[in-house]
Design a protein around this motif. Sequence first.
Motif, PDB file in Angstrom:
ATOM      1  N   ASP A   5       0.828  -1.209   0.000  1.00 13.54           N
ATOM      2  CA  ASP A   5       0.000   0.000   0.000  1.00 13.54           C
ATOM      3  C   ASP A   5       0.865   1.263   0.000  1.00 13.54           C
ATOM      4  O   ASP A   5       0.561   2.230  -0.689  1.00 13.54           O
ATOM      5  N   ILE A   6       1.938   1.233   0.788  1.00 15.06           N
ATOM      6  CA  ILE A   6       2.863   2.375   0.824  1.00 15.06           C
ATOM      7  C   ILE A   6       3.488   2.566  -0.549  1.00 15.06           C
ATOM      8  O   ILE A   6       3.581   3.678  -1.060  1.00 15.06           O
ATOM      9  N   GLN A   7       3.903   1.471  -1.155  1.00 12.46           N
ATOM     10  CA  GLN A   7       4.525   1.529  -2.480  1.00 12.46           C
ATOM     11  C   GLN A   7       3.548   2.092  -3.515  1.00 12.46           C
ATOM     12  O   GLN A   7       3.930   2.906  -4.358  1.00 12.46           O
ATOM     13  N   ALA A   8       2.292   1.686  -3.430  1.00 12.38           N
ATOM     14  CA  ALA A   8       1.292   2.182  -4.375  1.00 12.38           C
ATOM     15  C   ALA A   8       1.025   3.677  -4.175  1.00 12.38           C
ATOM     16  O   ALA A   8       0.878   4.426  -5.131  1.00 12.38           O
ATOM     17  N   ARG A   9       0.987   4.116  -2.934  1.00 10.29           N
ATOM     18  CA  ARG A   9       0.668   5.504  -2.631  1.00 10.29           C
ATOM     19  C   ARG A   9       1.855   6.449  -2.851  1.00 10.29           C
ATOM     20  O   ARG A   9       1.688   7.587  -3.259  1.00 10.29           O
ATOM     21  N   TYR A  10       3.060   5.978  -2.549  1.00 12.98           N
ATOM     22  CA  TYR A  10       4.239   6.847  -2.574  1.00 12.98           C
ATOM     23  C   TYR A  10       5.341   6.265  -3.465  1.00 12.98           C
ATOM     24  O   TYR A  10       6.515   6.299  -3.105  1.00 12.98           O
ATOM     25  N   ASN A  12       7.555   6.773  -6.100  1.00 15.16           N
ATOM     26  CA  ASN A  12       8.917   7.289  -6.247  1.00 15.16           C
ATOM     27  C   ASN A  12       9.585   7.517  -4.900  1.00 15.16           C
ATOM     28  O   ASN A  12      10.754   7.159  -4.706  1.00 15.16           O
ATOM     29  N   ALA A  13       8.876   8.110  -3.969  1.00 11.17           N
ATOM     30  CA  ALA A  13       9.439   8.373  -2.649  1.00 11.17           C
ATOM     31  C   ALA A  13       9.806   7.063  -1.948  1.00 11.17           C
ATOM     32  O   ALA A  13      10.840   6.969  -1.286  1.00 11.17           O
ATOM     33  N   PHE A  14       8.973   6.052  -2.122  1.00  7.62           N
ATOM     34  CA  PHE A  14       9.239   4.744  -1.523  1.00  7.62           C
ATOM     35  C   PHE A  14      10.535   4.159  -2.077  1.00  7.62           C
ATOM     36  O   PHE A  14      11.382   3.674  -1.325  1.00  7.62           O
ATOM     37  N   GLN A  15      10.707   4.226  -3.380  1.00 10.17           N
ATOM     38  CA  GLN A  15      11.914   3.680  -4.008  1.00 10.17           C
ATOM     39  C   GLN A  15      13.164   4.455  -3.607  1.00 10.17           C
ATOM     40  O   GLN A  15      14.217   3.870  -3.343  1.00 10.17           O
ATOM     41  N   VAL A  24      17.109   9.858   2.979  1.00 11.69           N
ATOM     42  CA  VAL A  24      15.858  10.204   2.298  1.00 11.69           C
ATOM     43  C   VAL A  24      14.715  10.047   3.302  1.00 11.69           C
ATOM     44  O   VAL A  24      14.546   8.981   3.899  1.00 11.69           O
ATOM     45  N   ALA A  25      13.958  11.105   3.474  1.00 14.46           N
ATOM     46  CA  ALA A  25      12.837  11.098   4.419  1.00 14.46           C
ATOM     47  C   ALA A  25      11.570  10.594   3.753  1.00 14.46           C
ATOM     48  O   ALA A  25      11.341  10.858   2.574  1.00 14.46           O
ATOM     49  N   PRO A  26      10.735   9.888   4.497  1.00 15.01           N
ATOM     50  CA  PRO A  26       9.417   9.567   3.975  1.00 15.01           C
ATOM     51  C   PRO A  26       8.612  10.858   3.865  1.00 15.01           C
ATOM     52  O   PRO A  26       8.929  11.840   4.553  1.00 15.01           O
ATOM     53  N   PRO A  27       7.584  10.894   3.039  1.00 19.48           N
ATOM     54  CA  PRO A  27       6.790  12.117   2.909  1.00 19.48           C
ATOM     55  C   PRO A  27       6.317  12.619   4.281  1.00 19.48           C
ATOM     56  O   PRO A  27       5.721  11.870   5.052  1.00 19.48           O
TER      57      PRO A  27
END
Length: 103
Positions: A5-10, A12-15, A24-27
């Motif tokens: 779910d995190i990968q789907a929502r975020y 580029n940021a997740f990668q 690299v900070a999470p959103p």
Amino acid sequence: LREIDIQARYGNAFQERKQNPLNVAPPGGETVMQVRDRVINAVNDICSVHPKERVALVSHGFALALIQVHFTQMPIEAAWHIIPANAEWRELDIDYSASNPIS
């Protein structure tokens, strides 16, 4: 959220975070280095107010792991391998010398 779910929502940021978790900070969040700086500064403040006293710290597991790796001079990457379990008790003797710089 589950990882999928995190990968789907975020996406580029997740990668980006997965590739460089220290910097690299999470959103809306902090980098690992920012968390480390914040918790070590807090521990140093506590030590300066309570020199030579026994103090109990209660926090999230990863913050506690960051404290442990800092004061035992382990590589910061080791923090992921020493996260305490929920409600786990650990003792850490800190020889506070008014100078425990963040490196």
